[in-house]
Motif scaffolding. Sequence first.
Motif, short mmCIF file in Angstrom:
data_model
loop_
_atom_site.label_atom_id
_atom_site.label_comp_id
_atom_site.label_asym_id
_atom_site.label_seq_id
_atom_site.Cartn_x
_atom_site.Cartn_y
_atom_site.Cartn_z
N TYR A 2 0.86 -1.19 0.00
CA TYR A 2 0.00 0.00 0.00
C TYR A 2 0.89 1.23 0.00
O TYR A 2 1.80 1.36 0.81
N ALA A 3 0.63 2.16 -0.92
CA ALA A 3 1.47 3.35 -1.04
C ALA A 3 0.73 4.63 -0.73
O ALA A 3 1.27 5.71 -0.86
N GLY A 4 -0.53 4.53 -0.32
CA GLY A 4 -1.31 5.71 0.00
C GLY A 4 -2.22 6.11 -1.15
O GLY A 4 -2.34 5.41 -2.16
N THR A 5 -2.87 7.25 -0.99
CA THR A 5 -3.80 7.75 -2.01
C THR A 5 -3.17 8.91 -2.76
O THR A 5 -2.29 9.62 -2.24
N VAL A 6 -3.64 9.11 -3.98
CA VAL A 6 -3.12 10.17 -4.85
C VAL A 6 -3.78 11.49 -4.48
O VAL A 6 -4.96 11.54 -4.13
N ASN A 7 -3.02 12.56 -4.59
CA ASN A 7 -3.52 13.90 -4.29
C ASN A 7 -4.76 14.20 -5.13
O ASN A 7 -4.79 13.97 -6.34
N GLU A 8 -5.79 14.73 -4.49
CA GLU A 8 -7.05 15.01 -5.17
C GLU A 8 -6.94 16.10 -6.23
O GLU A 8 -7.80 16.22 -7.10
N LEU A 9 -5.89 16.92 -6.17
CA LEU A 9 -5.73 18.00 -7.13
C LEU A 9 -5.12 17.51 -8.44
O LEU A 9 -5.08 18.28 -9.41
N ASN A 10 -4.65 16.28 -8.51
CA ASN A 10 -4.08 15.75 -9.74
C ASN A 10 -5.17 15.45 -10.76
O ASN A 10 -6.31 15.14 -10.41
N ASN A 13 -6.85 11.94 -10.56
CA ASN A 13 -7.79 11.76 -9.46
C ASN A 13 -9.08 12.53 -9.68
O ASN A 13 -10.07 12.29 -8.97
N GLN A 14 -9.11 13.45 -10.64
CA GLN A 14 -10.32 14.22 -10.90
C GLN A 14 -11.18 13.62 -12.00
O GLN A 14 -12.27 14.12 -12.27
N LEU A 15 -10.68 12.56 -12.64
CA LEU A 15 -11.49 11.89 -13.65
C LEU A 15 -12.65 11.15 -13.01
O LEU A 15 -12.60 10.78 -11.83
N GLY A 49 7.40 4.41 -13.46
CA GLY A 49 7.58 5.85 -13.61
C GLY A 49 6.30 6.63 -13.32
O GLY A 49 6.34 7.69 -12.69
N VAL A 50 5.16 6.11 -13.75
CA VAL A 50 3.88 6.76 -13.47
C VAL A 50 3.62 6.78 -11.96
O VAL A 50 3.18 7.79 -11.40
N CYS A 51 3.89 5.65 -11.30
CA CYS A 51 3.72 5.61 -9.84
C CYS A 51 4.66 6.58 -9.15
O CYS A 51 4.30 7.19 -8.13
N SER A 52 5.88 6.73 -9.68
CA SER A 52 6.85 7.65 -9.07
C SER A 52 6.36 9.09 -9.14
O SER A 52 6.74 9.93 -8.31
N TRP A 53 5.53 9.40 -10.12
CA TRP A 53 4.97 10.75 -10.23
C TRP A 53 3.94 11.00 -9.13
O TRP A 53 3.85 12.12 -8.61
N TYR A 54 3.17 9.98 -8.79
CA TYR A 54 2.05 10.16 -7.87
C TYR A 54 2.39 9.87 -6.41
O TYR A 54 1.69 10.34 -5.52
N PHE A 55 3.43 9.07 -6.15
CA PHE A 55 3.79 8.72 -4.78
C PHE A 55 5.20 9.19 -4.48
O PHE A 55 6.03 9.35 -5.39
N ASP A 56 5.49 9.39 -3.20
CA ASP A 56 6.81 9.87 -2.83
C ASP A 56 7.84 8.77 -2.95
O ASP A 56 7.53 7.57 -3.02
N ILE A 57 9.11 9.15 -2.95
CA ILE A 57 10.20 8.24 -3.24
C ILE A 57 10.35 7.15 -2.19
O ILE A 57 10.73 6.01 -2.49
N HIS A 58 10.02 7.47 -0.94
CA HIS A 58 10.14 6.47 0.13
C HIS A 58 9.16 5.32 -0.09
O HIS A 58 9.52 4.14 0.04
#
Length: 298
Positions: A2-10, A13-15, A49-58
């Motif tokens: 589990y890596a968390g949820t994506v920011n709602e402003l992206n 996430n607005q689709l 790479g797509v996941c790296s855009w939405y989640f932090d590096i840790h």
Amino acid sequence: MYAGTVNELNFFNQLHPFTVAVYFVGLFSLLLMFNHLLLGIGMFGVILGVCSWYFDIHKIRQLLIGSLSLMGMIVLFNLLLNQTGTVVLWQVKWGVIDFRLTQTAVIYGLTMALLLGSMIITFVLFNGIITTPKLSYLLFPIVPRLAMLMVISLRFVDLFIQKMQRLAMFQKTRGVVLTEGNFKQRLLKMGQLMRIILVDTISEAMETATLMEARGFGVTKRSQYQRFHFRVMDWLFLTISAAIFGVIVTFRVKGYGWTNDVTQLTWVASQDWLLFGLIAGFCLLPLCGEGGYRLWEN
């Protein structure tokens, strides 16, 4: 994982939830349609790479470590159990044991491991985008009981990780460190934590069942507190993704990216580079949408 949820402003996430669900159905389908090493490497790298855009590096590092361990097991089992192929890279005989390391086993093992790792990472991204309100909005009107089961299951993963982390911290304050000691000692420490979590989970499950029964879940159709509406960007995203997916399926029907005979697997096939570009474009659609959305907002 589990890596968390994506920011709602992206943008992603607005689709509309239906738009996102259709995209992920197509993405999971692509991961099942091909058995080419080049495509496996490409999909794993692009989706990561797509996941790296939405989640932090840790979180990406933790996700990568967990995925690579499972992928390594897949490769190892293929090398040990798959003895087919004419190109032998290494061979050893020890009594009645005749082990052959073939090119087919290496290619097939790497391909299956990369596709499995891509599925794991894709599911983590799906879990970060399709939150509980969106999942409820999609499934409750159709299959309310299945929707409730999925919501509880996904929520359980997050709660399980949180409880494990809290218990590990509590045990550390008592001088019990899970990473110290030999294998047997670490296994016993982990077993103690698992026993605590199991008892706590059963207790909470019974309490949840009682509360759900008291509120009438499963008796009538439930409503949702959050509503979603189709917008222009949903239609545009659906149209582009469906067009690219249709072209990819056409290439697949023609035999690109798939080998019926595993003994004929190759490292790289020149005719699959175009297919690789199409698949990479499909996987990168969310990031293209992010760029277009930011340009439109500015």
